[in-house]
Motif scaffolding. Structure first.
Motif, mmCIF file in Angstrom:
data_model
loop_
_atom_site.group_PDB
_atom_site.id
_atom_site.type_symbol
_atom_site.label_atom_id
_atom_site.label_comp_id
_atom_site.label_asym_id
_atom_site.label_seq_id
_atom_site.Cartn_x
_atom_site.Cartn_y
_atom_site.Cartn_z
ATOM 1 N N ARG A 104 0.803 -1.457 -0.067
ATOM 2 C CA ARG A 104 0.000 -0.040 0.021
ATOM 3 C C ARG A 104 0.743 1.222 0.227
ATOM 4 N NH1 ARG A 104 -5.019 0.448 3.240
ATOM 5 N NH2 ARG A 104 -4.852 2.278 1.871
ATOM 6 N N ASN A 105 2.346 1.158 -0.342
ATOM 7 C CA ASN A 105 2.805 2.824 -0.497
ATOM 8 C C ASN A 105 1.904 3.752 -1.595
ATOM 9 O OD1 ASN A 105 3.573 -0.375 -1.305
ATOM 10 N ND2 ASN A 105 5.565 0.024 -1.178
ATOM 11 N N GLY A 106 3.083 4.503 -2.124
ATOM 12 C CA GLY A 106 2.564 5.756 -2.922
ATOM 13 C C GLY A 106 3.060 5.497 -3.884
ATOM 14 N N ASN A 107 3.440 4.474 -4.738
ATOM 15 C CA ASN A 107 3.487 4.083 -5.858
ATOM 16 C C ASN A 107 2.491 4.704 -6.829
ATOM 17 O OD1 ASN A 107 6.097 3.050 -5.796
ATOM 18 N ND2 ASN A 107 5.071 1.034 -5.576
ATOM 19 N N TRP A 108 2.575 5.459 -8.281
ATOM 20 C CA TRP A 108 2.040 6.101 -9.531
ATOM 21 C C TRP A 108 2.309 5.617 -10.947
ATOM 22 C CZ3 TRP A 108 -2.797 8.762 -8.393
ATOM 23 C CH2 TRP A 108 -2.584 8.936 -6.990
ATOM 24 N N ALA A 109 1.951 5.195 -11.049
ATOM 25 C CA ALA A 109 1.838 5.442 -12.767
ATOM 26 C C ALA A 109 1.236 5.858 -13.910
ATOM 27 C CB ALA A 109 2.034 3.503 -12.873
ATOM 28 N N LEU A 110 1.431 6.665 -14.306
ATOM 29 C CA LEU A 110 0.545 6.745 -15.161
ATOM 30 C C LEU A 110 -0.549 7.915 -14.825
ATOM 31 C CD1 LEU A 110 0.048 4.748 -18.855
ATOM 32 C CD2 LEU A 110 2.148 6.448 -17.975
ATOM 33 N N GLY A 111 -1.045 8.595 -13.784
ATOM 34 C CA GLY A 111 -1.719 9.589 -12.687
ATOM 35 C C GLY A 111 -2.501 8.148 -12.389
ATOM 36 N N LEU A 112 -2.451 7.093 -11.696
ATOM 37 C CA LEU A 112 -2.834 6.150 -11.108
ATOM 38 C C LEU A 112 -2.174 5.298 -10.149
ATOM 39 C CD1 LEU A 112 -4.555 4.238 -13.562
ATOM 40 C CD2 LEU A 112 -5.926 6.284 -12.961
ATOM 41 N N ARG A 113 -2.430 5.174 -9.282
ATOM 42 C CA ARG A 113 -2.434 4.957 -8.219
ATOM 43 C C ARG A 113 -2.261 3.149 -8.188
ATOM 44 N NH1 ARG A 113 -3.119 6.619 -1.820
ATOM 45 N NH2 ARG A 113 -5.258 4.560 -2.380
ATOM 46 N N THR A 114 -1.008 2.831 -7.221
ATOM 47 C CA THR A 114 -0.975 1.051 -8.231
ATOM 48 C C THR A 114 0.335 0.122 -7.054
ATOM 49 O OG1 THR A 114 -0.759 -0.344 -9.730
ATOM 50 C CG2 THR A 114 0.853 1.387 -9.244
#
Length: 158
Positions: free
Chosen positions: A44-54
């Motif tokens: 549940r870290n704060g990884n974002w890809a192309l504007g979406l959290r993942t």
């Protein structure tokens, strides 16, 4: 019995639209997998890809869904029709379920509100493309057109 338009003239556009959605989802999944590789599967870290959290699980699922949608869009059969209807329903249901657990520990796919909105949008697009990309013999298409233009149907439309 529902009647989907058969051999709709805008079918190539709808197939291209579902293919673009699949391509975005695939690119998002690959990008997200590269960012989250080595993290816990349901982190549940704060990884974002192309504007979406993942997280890694959501990224891997996105790769699978993206490939499935691209395959469905590339086929000239009703496979894409059924895949789009199914994927549209899955995206809508998933986005609603994930929105309901957004601020809890049950948010195992690490959704954010922007991810919910994009998933709902993709679900509606895929559901819409699935409604209009059915193919069939010319006779079925003609029968469907006649059923829509039947005089009794004209009375009910007014």
């Amino acid at each position: 019995m529902p009647h989907f338009p058969v051999n709709h003239p805008a079918r190539p556009f709808y197939r291209a639209l579902s293919g673009l959605v699949g391509l975005y989802i695939l690119i998002f999944g690959v990008w997200g997998t590269a960012l989250t590789w080595g993290d816990p599967l349901f982190g549940r870290n704060g990884n974002w890809a192309l504007g979406l959290r993942t997280n890694l699980a959501f990224s891997l699922a996105s790769i699978a869904f993206g490939i499935v949608l691209i395959i469905g869009a590339s086929r000239r059969t009703n496979l894409g029709h059924y895949m789009n209807l199914t994927a549209g329903a899955v995206f809508l249901v998933t986005s609603i379920l994930m929105m309901s657990v957004l601020q809890t520990d049950a948010n195992f796919l690490n959704f954010s509100m922007s991810t919910v909105i994009v998933s709902m949008l993709f679900g509606l697009i895929l559901l819409g493309t699935g409604l209009y990309d059915k193919i069939g013999p010319h006779e079925d298409a003609e029968a469907e057109r006649n059923r829509r233009n039947h005089p009794v149907a004209e009375i009910h439309r007014r």
